[in-house]
Design a protein around this motif. Structure first.
Motif, PDB file in Angstrom:
ATOM      1  N   MET A 133      21.221 100.709  54.780  1.00 37.40           N
ATOM      2  CA  MET A 133      22.177  99.692  55.226  1.00 37.40           C
ATOM      3  C   MET A 133      22.013  99.352  56.713  1.00 37.40           C
ATOM      4  O   MET A 133      22.344  98.263  57.165  1.00 37.40           O
ATOM      5  N   GLU A 134      21.496 100.300  57.481  1.00 38.46           N
ATOM      6  CA  GLU A 134      21.270 100.073  58.911  1.00 38.46           C
ATOM      7  C   GLU A 134      19.963  99.328  59.178  1.00 38.46           C
ATOM      8  O   GLU A 134      19.687  98.931  60.314  1.00 38.46           O
ATOM      9  N   ASN A 135      19.177  99.116  58.132  1.00 38.05           N
ATOM     10  CA  ASN A 135      17.887  98.437  58.241  1.00 38.05           C
ATOM     11  C   ASN A 135      18.106  96.920  58.126  1.00 38.05           C
ATOM     12  O   ASN A 135      18.648  96.439  57.134  1.00 38.05           O
ATOM     13  N   PRO A 136      17.720  96.145  59.132  1.00 35.74           N
ATOM     14  CA  PRO A 136      17.931  94.688  59.071  1.00 35.74           C
ATOM     15  C   PRO A 136      17.197  94.009  57.921  1.00 35.74           C
ATOM     16  O   PRO A 136      17.543  92.893  57.534  1.00 35.74           O
ATOM     17  N   ASN A 137      16.171  94.681  57.370  1.00 34.38           N
ATOM     18  CA  ASN A 137      15.458  94.119  56.216  1.00 34.38           C
ATOM     19  C   ASN A 137      16.274  94.211  54.928  1.00 34.38           C
ATOM     20  O   ASN A 137      15.952  93.553  53.938  1.00 34.38           O
ATOM     21  N   ILE A 138      17.309  95.037  54.928  1.00 33.15           N
ATOM     22  CA  ILE A 138      18.181  95.186  53.754  1.00 33.15           C
ATOM     23  C   ILE A 138      19.412  94.316  53.969  1.00 33.15           C
ATOM     24  O   ILE A 138      20.166  94.506  54.923  1.00 33.15           O
ATOM     25  N   LYS A 139      19.619  93.361  53.068  1.00 23.44           N
ATOM     26  CA  LYS A 139      20.648  92.337  53.280  1.00 23.44           C
ATOM     27  C   LYS A 139      21.986  92.653  52.618  1.00 23.44           C
ATOM     28  O   LYS A 139      23.003  92.049  52.964  1.00 23.44           O
ATOM     29  N   TYR A 140      22.000  93.561  51.634  1.00 20.21           N
ATOM     30  CA  TYR A 140      23.240  93.798  50.890  1.00 20.21           C
ATOM     31  C   TYR A 140      23.115  95.078  50.062  1.00 20.21           C
ATOM     32  O   TYR A 140      22.010  95.635  49.930  1.00 20.21           O
ATOM     33  N   LEU A 141      24.243  95.563  49.532  1.00 19.53           N
ATOM     34  CA  LEU A 141      24.223  96.667  48.573  1.00 19.53           C
ATOM     35  C   LEU A 141      24.082  96.058  47.188  1.00 19.53           C
ATOM     36  O   LEU A 141      24.932  95.277  46.752  1.00 19.53           O
ATOM     37  N   ALA A 142      23.023  96.416  46.504  1.00 17.72           N
ATOM     38  CA  ALA A 142      22.715  95.775  45.223  1.00 17.72           C
ATOM     39  C   ALA A 142      23.654  96.255  44.114  1.00 17.72           C
ATOM     40  O   ALA A 142      24.367  97.244  44.260  1.00 17.72           O
ATOM     41  N   GLU A 143      23.597  95.570  43.005  1.00 21.81           N
ATOM     42  CA  GLU A 143      24.618  95.634  41.955  1.00 21.81           C
ATOM     43  C   GLU A 143      25.130  97.052  41.650  1.00 21.81           C
ATOM     44  O   GLU A 143      24.372  97.938  41.300  1.00 21.81           O
ATOM     45  N   MET A 144      26.443  97.196  41.796  1.00 17.24           N
ATOM     46  CA  MET A 144      27.099  98.474  41.529  1.00 17.24           C
ATOM     47  C   MET A 144      27.370  98.574  40.022  1.00 17.24           C
ATOM     48  O   MET A 144      28.440  98.241  39.527  1.00 17.24           O
ATOM     49  N   MET A 145      26.350  99.056  39.307  1.00 17.34           N
ATOM     50  CA  MET A 145      26.451  99.168  37.849  1.00 17.34           C
ATOM     51  C   MET A 145      27.389 100.287  37.419  1.00 17.34           C
ATOM     52  O   MET A 145      27.944 100.253  36.326  1.00 17.34           O
ATOM     53  N   ASN A 146      27.550 101.270  38.275  1.00 16.79           N
ATOM     54  CA  ASN A 146      28.396 102.411  37.920  1.00 16.79           C
ATOM     55  C   ASN A 146      29.868 102.047  38.135  1.00 16.79           C
ATOM     56  O   ASN A 146      30.550 102.607  38.991  1.00 16.79           O
ATOM     57  N   TYR A 147      30.343 101.099  37.330  1.00 20.39           N
ATOM     58  CA  TYR A 147      31.744 100.701  37.513  1.00 20.39           C
ATOM     59  C   TYR A 147      32.724 101.803  37.122  1.00 20.39           C
ATOM     60  O   TYR A 147      33.812 101.890  37.711  1.00 20.39           O
ATOM     61  N   PRO A 148      32.386 102.707  36.170  1.00 18.39           N
ATOM     62  CA  PRO A 148      33.294 103.843  35.958  1.00 18.39           C
ATOM     63  C   PRO A 148      33.451 104.692  37.222  1.00 18.39           C
ATOM     64  O   PRO A 148      34.532 105.211  37.502  1.00 18.39           O
ATOM     65  N   GLY A 149      32.355 104.815  37.984  1.00 22.18           N
ATOM     66  CA  GLY A 149      32.424 105.573  39.242  1.00 22.18           C
ATOM     67  C   GLY A 149      33.384 104.948  40.232  1.00 22.18           C
ATOM     68  O   GLY A 149      34.070 105.661  40.977  1.00 22.18           O
ATOM     69  N   VAL A 150      33.441 103.617  40.238  1.00 20.83           N
ATOM     70  CA  VAL A 150      34.388 102.916  41.111  1.00 20.83           C
ATOM     71  C   VAL A 150      35.815 103.136  40.612  1.00 20.83           C
ATOM     72  O   VAL A 150      36.725 103.455  41.385  1.00 20.83           O
ATOM     73  N   LEU A 151      36.007 102.991  39.305  1.00 18.90           N
ATOM     74  CA  LEU A 151      37.351 103.087  38.736  1.00 18.90           C
ATOM     75  C   LEU A 151      37.930 104.492  38.862  1.00 18.90           C
ATOM     76  O   LEU A 151      39.146 104.659  39.016  1.00 18.90           O
ATOM     77  N   PHE A 152      37.057 105.507  38.805  1.00 20.89           N
ATOM     78  CA  PHE A 152      37.533 106.890  38.873  1.00 20.89           C
ATOM     79  C   PHE A 152      37.315 107.521  40.250  1.00 20.89           C
ATOM     80  O   PHE A 152      37.346 108.732  40.400  1.00 20.89           O
ATOM     81  N   ASP A 153      37.088 106.670  41.244  1.00 20.29           N
ATOM     82  CA  ASP A 153      37.015 107.107  42.642  1.00 20.29           C
ATOM     83  C   ASP A 153      35.969 108.190  42.875  1.00 20.29           C
ATOM     84  O   ASP A 153      36.212 109.160  43.605  1.00 20.29           O
ATOM     85  N   ASP A 154      34.789 108.012  42.286  1.00 20.06           N
ATOM     86  CA  ASP A 154      33.686 108.936  42.507  1.00 20.06           C
ATOM     87  C   ASP A 154      33.300 108.910  43.990  1.00 20.06           C
ATOM     88  O   ASP A 154      33.032 107.850  44.562  1.00 20.06           O
ATOM     89  N   ALA A 155      33.273 110.072  44.618  1.00 19.30           N
ATOM     90  CA  ALA A 155      33.070 110.157  46.072  1.00 19.30           C
ATOM     91  C   ALA A 155      31.722 109.580  46.494  1.00 19.30           C
ATOM     92  O   ALA A 155      31.623 108.895  47.528  1.00 19.30           O
ATOM     93  N   GLU A 156      30.687 109.854  45.735  1.00 17.45           N
ATOM     94  CA  GLU A 156      29.352 109.378  46.078  1.00 17.45           C
ATOM     95  C   GLU A 156      29.285 107.853  45.975  1.00 17.45           C
ATOM     96  O   GLU A 156      28.710 107.178  46.841  1.00 17.45           O
ATOM     97  N   VAL A 157      29.871 107.306  44.942  1.00 19.10           N
ATOM     98  CA  VAL A 157      29.898 105.852  44.761  1.00 19.10           C
ATOM     99  C   VAL A 157      30.665 105.185  45.898  1.00 19.10           C
ATOM    100  O   VAL A 157      30.208 104.204  46.498  1.00 19.10           O
ATOM    101  N   LEU A 158      31.826 105.719  46.216  1.00 20.76           N
ATOM    102  CA  LEU A 158      32.646 105.132  47.283  1.00 20.76           C
ATOM    103  C   LEU A 158      31.972 105.245  48.643  1.00 20.76           C
ATOM    104  O   LEU A 158      32.126 104.367  49.497  1.00 20.76           O
ATOM    105  N   ALA A 159      31.195 106.309  48.853  1.00 24.04           N
ATOM    106  CA  ALA A 159      30.465 106.469  50.113  1.00 24.04           C
ATOM    107  C   ALA A 159      29.407 105.372  50.260  1.00 24.04           C
ATOM    108  O   ALA A 159      29.220 104.811  51.352  1.00 24.04           O
ATOM    109  N   LYS A 160      28.719 105.059  49.172  1.00 24.73           N
ATOM    110  CA  LYS A 160      27.711 103.992  49.215  1.00 24.73           C
ATOM    111  C   LYS A 160      28.359 102.654  49.566  1.00 24.73           C
ATOM    112  O   LYS A 160      27.839 101.893  50.399  1.00 24.73           O
ATOM    113  N   ILE A 161      29.495 102.383  48.936  1.00 22.63           N
ATOM    114  CA  ILE A 161      30.219 101.137  49.199  1.00 22.63           C
ATOM    115  C   ILE A 161      30.665 101.082  50.665  1.00 22.63           C
ATOM    116  O   ILE A 161      30.540 100.049  51.331  1.00 22.63           O
TER     117      ILE A 161
END
Length: 540
Positions: A133-161
């Motif tokens: 994310m600190e690399n200017p060549n990277i423009k965005y966080l790509a598709e968060m397919m692990n939507y269960p991880g978002v819904l259940f507050d998975d720490a690793e998923v939330l850290a990426k976000i």
């Protein structure tokens, strides 16, 4: 340099005769002037979500074809190669893309591996995402397919976000069928787009809740017809993408085809072009010109605003394509791969059983979702086998990163009457996936893939054919014309063998995509995508 034509001013919704003056890589001036040119000048097309790897081409070869169709930039998720080679693979895509004029905008893959229920070739964790994310060549966080991880507050998923938020970079979504409170929570986490909407109602709800919806028309998955009627009212918050596009389809067209279809439905051309040319630049903060004074000189000349036949494509003031000829040159690159399994034996694909009924994956043509159905077993000598008459065929996923026992399932609607087809393009971990009428045919197809360290192939009673994919087992080291012709021939053979699917190899490649309901197969077993748990092939 001066280019004349009818200037399409999307922001002010007007068209006027004029000329564009270019100096170096920028637009020096746009002015009204009389001339005899009847062509139209407009900003270049942008694919708002694509996996370049699915074209089976490295970025530099993809660019050679895409510019002919008026594409000047892509928003590219490199998670296919990342699942094979990790961050090293992402860097390969970035560096290869830099060698050509087309503006590739790569994201950091958020789900490598896509789930913990399959074997991938690499892992990208939240610490890796922080660095990316600190690399200017990277423009965005790509598709968060692990939507269960978002819904259940998975720490690793939330850290990426959070790492994306810390760097003010957008977060792409992937939440097929997610509605109601679950959709609200997913969006509230900061996820800003979705290209996976099944229905008008689902897309409308997500738009109303602040998401941007991307209309997807790929080689296998398509939602243009389901969603296009939302565009007239929601054009400021919609974009177009291809997601996954095979090489033979890319040779025929790209985003230009979607413009033609949208205008043919009598949708205002300015609204269509807003979605295709403007919205991706603003949403992803792309360094792509919008046909304004001082912008990068990224624009196209088309014959008319109905068919959008592309006559010229300019990127940074350079003429990169004219009248169907691309001026983008091939470049040298290192061929990377990760293929470590040994050849298999026919008995490896046996499944001893006495069960009277089995669970079966039902393929839906043009969809990534599948149904789960139940059917009577077909057993010979104690081994579950394909039932050709009922079109219930055996399939397998074989771990290509290490030696392990193949997983077995059964699938309906592939329609093969002989032989087998196989591929090392198996979303998202890219293990070997195959379907066939017999264990012998399946084994032969799998071994052909292993021998070539990647590819797509067909075997039948009279021939064996493979399109080798030596780059990570998912991309060719050849040109689009070569790979497109060879792939089209394979596709034709699969259909001659009985498949009724529009894109049998593309459909096959998604049968291991566990994050899409309802029933899929990983190298570790049969997976229920609704409950997100493994399930049994046999029904007791």
């Amino acid at each position: 340099m001066i280019v004349q034509g009818n200037i399409v001013d999307i922001a002010n919704k007007k068209i006027f005769k004029g000329e564009v003056e270019i100096e170096n890589d920028r637009i020096l001036e746009i002015r009204a002037t009389n001339h005899d040119c009847e062509n139209y000048i407009l900003p270049g097309f942008i694919d708002a979500h694509i996996h370049i790897e699915s074209s089976m081409l490295v970025p530099s070869e993809f660019a050679k074809i895409a510019v002919k169709h008026g594409t000047v930039a892509t928003v590219s998720d490199p998670h296919e190669i990342a699942n094979v080679l990790g961050v090293h693979g992402v860097n390969f895509m970035i560096e290869n893309g830099k060698k050509v004029p087309l503006k590739f905008n790569f994201g950091a893959p958020s789900c490598v591996p896509a789930t913990s229920f399959e074997s991938a070739g690499a892992v990208i964790n939240s610490n890796d995402i922080k660095v990316m994310m600190e690399n200017p060549n990277i423009k965005y966080l790509a598709e968060m397919m692990n939507y269960p991880g978002v819904l259940f507050d998975d720490a690793e998923v939330l850290a990426k976000i959070q790492h994306a938020k810390n760097n003010n970079k957008p977060i792409d979504g992937h939440a097929p069928g997610l509605r109601g409170d679950d959709a609200s929570k997913y969006i509230a986490a900061g996820i800003s787009t979705d290209h996976e909407c099944f229905t008008y109602e689902e897309a409308l709800e997500k738009l109303q809740k602040g998401m941007k919806v991307i209309i997807r028309e790929g080689s296998a998955a398509k939602n243009f017809n389901a969603l296009i009627d939302l565009l007239p009212e929601h054009f400021e918050n919609m974009m177009f993408c291809s997601d996954d596009k095979h090489p033979d389809d890319l040779l025929l067209g790209h985003i230009n085809q979607l413009c033609e279809r949208a205008v043919a439905k009598n949708i205002d051309v300015f609204k269509v072009l807003q979605a295709v040319c403007i919205n991706p630049v603003k949403h992803y903060n792309l360094d792509v010109g919008l046909l304004q004074k001082g912008d990068f000189a990224d624009f196209i000349v088309v014959e008319d605003l109905q068919k959008f036949k592309v006559l010229e494509t300019y990127i940074n003031g350079e003429l990169v394509a004219k009248n169907g000829e691309s001026f983008v040159k091939s470049v040298d690159f290192e061929v990377l791969n990760n293929f470590k399994t040994d050849k298999k034996k026919v008995e490896d694909f046996n499944f001893t059983s006495s069960a009277q009924k089995i669970r079966v994956i039902e393929v839906l043509d043009g969809e990534l979702v599948t149904n789960q159905i139940e059917t009577e077993s077909f057993i010979k000598n104690g081994n579950l086998v394909s039932n050709i008459k009922k079109d219930i065929l055996k399939m397998t996923v074989v771990n290509r990163y290490q030696n392990s026992e193949p997983s077995i399932a059964f699938i309906k609607n592939f329609g093969l009457k002989e032989g087998a087809i196989a591929s090392s393009v198996g979303h998202d971990s890219h293990n070997i996936i195959a379907v066939g009428v017999s264990d012998e045919a399946i084994c032969k197809a799998v071994n052909l893939i292993i021998k070539n360290r990647g590819g797509v192939c067909t075997v039948n009673n009279t021939e064996e054919k493979i399109v080798s994919l030596p780059v990570a087992g998912i991309m060719s080291d050849k040109s689009a014309e070569e790979i497109g012709k060879a792939y089209a021939e394979l596709d034709k053979i699969a259909k001659q063998m009985g498949s009724q699917l529009k894109a049998p190899y593309m459909s096959l490649s998604f049968m291991a995509l566990l994050v899409i309901p309802s029933l899929k197969l990983s190298d570790k077993g049969l997976f229920d995508g609704t409950s997100f748990t493994f399930t049994s092939l046999e029904i007791e």
